[in-house]
Design an enzyme around this catalytic site. Sequence first.
Site, PDB file in Angstrom:
ATOM      1  CB  SER A  70      87.023  32.568 -85.310  1.00 24.18           C
ATOM      2  OG  SER A  70      86.747  31.504 -84.438  1.00 24.18           O
TER       3      SER A  70
HETATM    4  N1  SAH Z   1      84.717  27.309 -85.296  1.00 24.62           N
HETATM    5  C1  SAH Z   1      83.566  28.163 -85.075  1.00 24.62           C
HETATM    6  C2  SAH Z   1      83.740  29.130 -83.928  1.00 24.62           C
HETATM    7  C3  SAH Z   1      83.721  28.457 -82.647  1.00 24.62           C
HETATM    8  S1  SAH Z   1      83.226  29.409 -81.241  1.00 24.62           S
HETATM    9  C4  SAH Z   1      83.185  28.912 -86.324  1.00 24.62           C
HETATM   10  O1  SAH Z   1      83.854  28.771 -87.353  1.00 24.62           O
HETATM   11  O2  SAH Z   1      82.178  29.626 -86.300  1.00 24.62           O
HETATM   12  C5  SAH Z   1      83.467  28.130 -80.062  1.00 24.62           C
HETATM   13  C6  SAH Z   1      82.444  27.022 -80.122  1.00 24.62           C
HETATM   14  O3  SAH Z   1      82.858  25.991 -79.242  1.00 24.62           O
HETATM   15  C7  SAH Z   1      81.052  27.441 -79.685  1.00 24.62           C
HETATM   16  O4  SAH Z   1      80.147  27.102 -80.670  1.00 24.62           O
HETATM   17  C8  SAH Z   1      80.817  26.620 -78.421  1.00 24.62           C
HETATM   18  O5  SAH Z   1      79.475  26.244 -78.213  1.00 24.62           O
HETATM   19  C9  SAH Z   1      81.704  25.420 -78.667  1.00 24.62           C
HETATM   20  N2  SAH Z   1      82.105  24.667 -77.485  1.00 24.62           N
HETATM   21  C10 SAH Z   1      82.373  25.133 -76.236  1.00 24.62           C
HETATM   22  N3  SAH Z   1      82.705  24.109 -75.423  1.00 24.62           N
HETATM   23  C11 SAH Z   1      82.641  22.977 -76.163  1.00 24.62           C
HETATM   24  C12 SAH Z   1      82.860  21.592 -75.869  1.00 24.62           C
HETATM   25  N4  SAH Z   1      83.224  21.165 -74.671  1.00 24.62           N
HETATM   26  N5  SAH Z   1      82.706  20.716 -76.891  1.00 24.62           N
HETATM   27  C13 SAH Z   1      82.330  21.119 -78.128  1.00 24.62           C
HETATM   28  N6  SAH Z   1      82.096  22.399 -78.438  1.00 24.62           N
HETATM   29  C14 SAH Z   1      82.248  23.322 -77.476  1.00 24.62           C
END
Ligand code: SAH
Length: 216
Positions: A70
Amino acid sequence: MKIPIDPVDSEFLEKREQMVSGLMMNGYLRTQKIIKVFMEVPRHVFVRDEESRFAYADYPLPIHGGQTISAPHMVAIMTELARPNAKDRILEIGAGSGYQAAILSKLVRKVYTVEIDERLAAFARANLAKTGIKNVEIIVGDGAEGYEKAKPYDKIIVTCATPEIFGAWVKQLKTGGLLLAPVGEGFYQELTGIRKTKKGLEESNYGGCAFVPLRR
Ligand code: SAH
């Protein structure tokens, strides 16, 4: 004695200072202890090597599998809204790079973060290890179910766009606790806050945001 200065690191340090002052000037960072933590956590460690020179720009960057770390202002907004407390145990949904968890880890007791993609879980784990952070536990699984094992949580922070507030999250949240989630199925979502009180759930809206979607 002369202390050798790593030229790469001092270059990143200057960029990090610029990022933080930008976030302060725009009102995203307001709390002293949160500002300090943004200065401490080396964001360039949480991006892929080929992206490291963009690590301190205020936009999301690709990590693996079409996912993104993000933008710094989004991490600042979420962290300020969470009002982290030293005693808190926080659940994050979507570890991604591990950067948001790293920021929170320095402000609270423990962070649990659920990641559905094994490769990203390994990436986050390696990044956290490089920065010497030990109070973050990464769980591979579907975050829609939360993480039952370590409940209840003081705060739950969802960092992928969710079509709904899943029941498991509300159940695993403490009474008095706060859940933050980007709710919506389109490119843009509404950043939503849910306060769990004895009388029920209080909803707040914190404006538009754009996260990658939650996958099942
Ligand atoms: N917080 C992160 C950014 C997240 S991007 C950072 O600081 O870098 C969103 C993330 O959510 C991705 O890594 C994706 O793989 C994950 N994601 C998507 N669906 C998900 C689910 N059902 N359960 C857990 N993680 C999930």
